[in-house]
Every structure is written in structure tokens, then in C-alpha cells.
Design an enzyme around this catalytic site. Structure first.
Site, PDB file in Angstrom:
ATOM      1  N   HIS A 199       5.597   7.051  -1.029  1.00 15.01           N
ATOM      2  CA  HIS A 199       6.501   5.817  -1.170  1.00 15.01           C
ATOM      3  C   HIS A 199       5.730   4.481  -0.962  1.00 15.01           C
ATOM      4  O   HIS A 199       4.669   4.490  -0.028  1.00 15.01           O
ATOM      5  CB  HIS A 199       7.955   5.806  -0.807  1.00 15.01           C
ATOM      6  CG  HIS A 199       7.792   5.753   0.836  1.00 15.01           C
ATOM      7  ND1 HIS A 199       7.245   6.595   1.788  1.00 15.01           N
ATOM      8  CD2 HIS A 199       7.806   4.540   1.801  1.00 15.01           C
ATOM      9  CE1 HIS A 199       7.123   6.293   3.050  1.00 15.01           C
ATOM     10  NE2 HIS A 199       7.604   5.047   2.997  1.00 15.01           N
ATOM     11  N   HIS A 236       0.913  -1.170   0.031  1.00 16.24           N
ATOM     12  CA  HIS A 236       0.017   0.061   0.023  1.00 16.24           C
ATOM     13  C   HIS A 236       0.949   1.210  -0.151  1.00 16.24           C
ATOM     14  O   HIS A 236       2.085   0.997   0.236  1.00 16.24           O
ATOM     15  CB  HIS A 236      -0.903  -0.190   1.314  1.00 16.24           C
ATOM     16  CG  HIS A 236       0.086   0.075   2.501  1.00 16.24           C
ATOM     17  ND1 HIS A 236       0.406  -1.073   3.075  1.00 16.24           N
ATOM     18  CD2 HIS A 236       0.265   1.366   3.254  1.00 16.24           C
ATOM     19  CE1 HIS A 236       1.097  -0.570   4.068  1.00 16.24           C
ATOM     20  NE2 HIS A 236       0.948   0.610   4.218  1.00 16.24           N
TER      21      HIS A 236
END
Length: 182
Positions: free
Chosen positions: A130, A48
Site C-alpha cells: 500500500h 513511496h
């Protein structure tokens, strides 16, 4: 005087959650990085992009948390994941956009503003978009480029994190859709 009973809490965060095709593409890149850098490869089902990490939240505050998230508006967008890296200070191998799209920065800011307005605590730091693919990596020089992954973003989620022997287990609590522009 007896101690007050501990209130039940849950570790919570908001995230972008990829669909199956994007998740498989991310894992292919993670496997390439794993061969080069070692460490522990993320489990596919847990990949995720964190938007806002809240930490422990009292379960009695969950309805307020969900109401605040429901008020956040954003348009659908495509996140172009095209850069790979490894942070030496924590051994995290990651992928992300070379530039964070303004719409993603706006989504994070909207969540933070909504949460702060209700008194929720969270990490306040510059946002670095990120996706963690490796932990405990032996960071070494590597080509930061990668085949671009186009991630269509149509929603964000509230996730509950529970620690288990094999690592964190994530459960999506609720999902909020983007609003089509009119």
C-alpha cells in the site's frame, strides 16, 4: 561506572520510489481522497511504497545493510495501483494493487531473507502492499475503485527517515536496479 556512549543510529527502510509522473498521479488520487476523508495529505516528495521497515539501525552496520540489499535480485515489473481504502484503526488513507504481484512478494521475501541472514531486525508480518496518501483521515465508506495507475518498477531504494516539525523527511541513501531477464 559511566554509561557507554550511545552509538549513532538512523531510521531506515526499503521502498519503491515512484518517478515524477506516477507520483503526480498518486497525488491526484490522494487529493480526491482528502476532499472526502479529510486528514493530512502526504507531501508529494515523500510518497513511496514501503518494502521492509527496519527502524533504528546503527550507522556502523550500514555497509552490511547495503551489501545484503545488493545481493537481492528481481526483474522489472509494472505495479498496477487500482484500489483505494482507509483503515479505521489508524486513520490511514491508502492506495494499492487489488492483488499484490508475485514478483513484489518475492522482492520483499528476498530482502527479508537477506536481512535476517545478517541479523537485522524488522517487522515480520504478512506483506500488505500500500501507499499511504492520508494520515488522520476520518475513514468513511467510499468507492474503493479508482483509475488505474501503471507504475513501472525498475529499482528499489534504501531510505533514511528523519523526524521534523512538518513530518518525516526522507533521504534516499542508495538505489538498486532490477535485472533484465535474459
Amino acid at each position: 561506572m559511566p554509561d557507554a556512549p550511545e552509538r549513532p543510529t538512523a531510521r531506515m527502510f526499503f521502498a519503491l520510489w515512484p518517478g515524477a509522473e506516477v507520483r503526480r498521479s498518486l497525488m491526484r488520487q490522494g487529493s480526491k481522497m482528502h476532499r472526502l476523508l479529510g486528514g493530512k495529505l502526504a507531501r508529494e516528495e515523500s510518497v513511496h511504497l514501503t518494502l521492509v521497515f527496519l527502524g533504528d539501525v546503527g550507522l556502523e552496520r550500514l555497509p552490511a545493510l547495503q551489501a545484503r540489499a545488493a545481493a537481492v535480485r528481481f526483474a522489472p515489473f509494472v505495479l498496477r495501483v487500482e484500489q483505494a481504502g482507509c483503515w479505521r484503526h489508524n486513520g490511514i488513507g491508502w492506495v494499492g494493487p487489488s492483488e499484490t504481484p508475485a514478483i513484489l512478494v518475492g522482492l520483499v521475501a528476498g530482502l527479508e531473507d537477506a536481512l535476517a541472514g545478517e541479523g537485522f531486525r524488522f517487522d515480520r508480518r504478512p506483506y500488505a502492499a500500500h501507499i499511504t496518501l492520508l494520515r488522520k483521515a476520518r475513514c468513511a465508506p467510499m468507492d474503493a475503485g479508482m483509475p488505474a495507475i501503471e507504475w513501472p518498477v525498475h529499482d528499489f531504494v534504501l531510505v533514511r527517515s528523519e523526524l521534523a516539525n512538518e513530518g518525516s523527511r526522507y533521504t534516499i541513501v542508495e538505489r538498486w536496479k532490477a535485472q533484465e531477464e535474459t
